[in-house]
Design a protein around this motif. Structure first.
Motif: not given
Length: 353
Positions: A152-153, A156-157, A159, A161-163, A225, A228, A286-287
């Protein structure tokens, strides 16, 4: 993505006459003079997935062909769909350099449809694995988090989002046991967004994700983010209980899953999971970084607790020690210095939670 040896179900067989690749499945006819369609792996609202063999490359390597079918009827919407598809495919191509994301081998459009050719990862989804072995232990679910949070890091790095994180989209590779994240909802959402049917109705009707795993902001078509993070938290709860999220009761006031009584985990890990699946974005992690830090802190709790002294300091001496721990005139036993440090550390941890 189902394993290669899985039999084709009746519903999958019904796909065959509906598409070119479906008609080619099981025959020796080659798609684009290169791919032998072996079987249908499944279908969803946005397309069909096939298992194929690349007869051009040495070794006749297996691959996955994803056929996406946007519903467009005008040249303008088709051009927009092509542009979006190329953009999202290039993003998938960049992400595929990660060992836990299938590599994108090729992409193209033909006859009003889009095709993604991806690496085939042999193995079982965690959903199928769970059906075979039952609920997972706290230790194994923590291990799963340790494996997936860096993915995920990475997403998201970039940009992305898997969703659609859920046990059905997590595959344990037969070769080395790594967990691979498949079936990105981002590409589907971008294509749906340009379809004629969604131009005026998208805000009310188009949703990409899975009920039970998707948080409220995703249903409102505003994924972030942390969406996820929520889906991964629900996935962990499902692994601990071997239940679908729709089987749980929900708090009528908050809308949150009532899962705590269904699992037997440590209080510290329960706090982490609880914060991952908070309905409110303000209360949720959040992350992925925040979850990783919380897990790291949680792993030290048993060791540090054993170091705590049970002897209470009086208020005056405790204040003096805390304010001047390095004063040479006062000797502090090691256990006292450790206790003071732990109290401060626990204060910071409680603040984060």
């Amino acid at each position: 993505m189902n394993p290669f040896h899985q039999k084709i179900t009746n519903s999958q067989q019904s796909i065959s006459p509906q598409t070119q690749l479906g008609r080619m499945s099981g025959s020796k006819e080659l798609f684009r003079d290169r791919f032998e369609i072996l079987q249908i792996l499944g279908r969803g609202g946005f397309g069909i997935t096939f298992l194929a063999k690349d007869v051009v490359l040495p070794g006749n390597l297996l691959c996955v062909i994803k056929q996406l079918c946007p519903k467009v009827t005008t040249p303008q919407s088709w051009q927009k769909a092509c542009t979006r598809f190329q953009k999202e495919a290039r993003t998938l191509g960049q992400l595929g350099t990660h060992s836990q994301i299938p590599m994108l081998l090729d992409y193209f459009q033909a006859n009003g449809e889009f095709f993604l050719i991806q690496e085939y990862v042999p193995g079982l989804t965690l959903a199928r694995e769970m059906r075979q072995t039952g609920p997972k232990s706290e230790a194994s679910v923590k291990q799963l988090l340790q494996e997936l949070l860096p993915v995920l890091q990475y997403l998201h790095k970039h940009h992305v989002i898997h969703r659609d994180i859920k046990p059905q989209n997590l595959l344990r590779c037969d070769d080395d046991g790594r967990v691979v994240l498949i079936d990105f909802g981002a590409v589907k959402e971008q294509l749906v967004d340009v379809c004629e049917n969604s131009i005026n109705q998208a805000a009310n009707t188009i949703f990409v994700g899975t009920r039970g795993f998707a948080p409220p902001e995703q249903f409102c078509l505003r994924p972030v983010y942390a969406s996820d993070i929520y889906a991964l938290g629900v996935t962990c709860i499902c692994m601990l209980t071997a239940k679908s999220p729709l089987e749980f009761d929900y708090d009528p006031k908050t809308g949150e899953i009532c899962w705590q009584k269904e699992v037997n985990v440590s209080d510290s890990f329960a706090n982490i999971l609880g914060k991952m699946v908070k309905i409110s974005l303000n209360e949720r992690f959040k992350t992925a970084d925040e979850v990783i830090k919380a897990l790291d802190n949680e792993s030290y709790l048993p060791t540090l607790t054993n170091c705590l002294t049970t002897q209470k300091l009086n208020k005056k001496s405790a204040t003096k020690h805390e304010n001047t721990p390095e004063t040479p005139e006062i000797y502090l036993p090691p256990v006292v210095r450790t206790a003071i440090a732990i109290r401060k550390w626990r204060g910071r941890v409680n603040y984060l939670h």
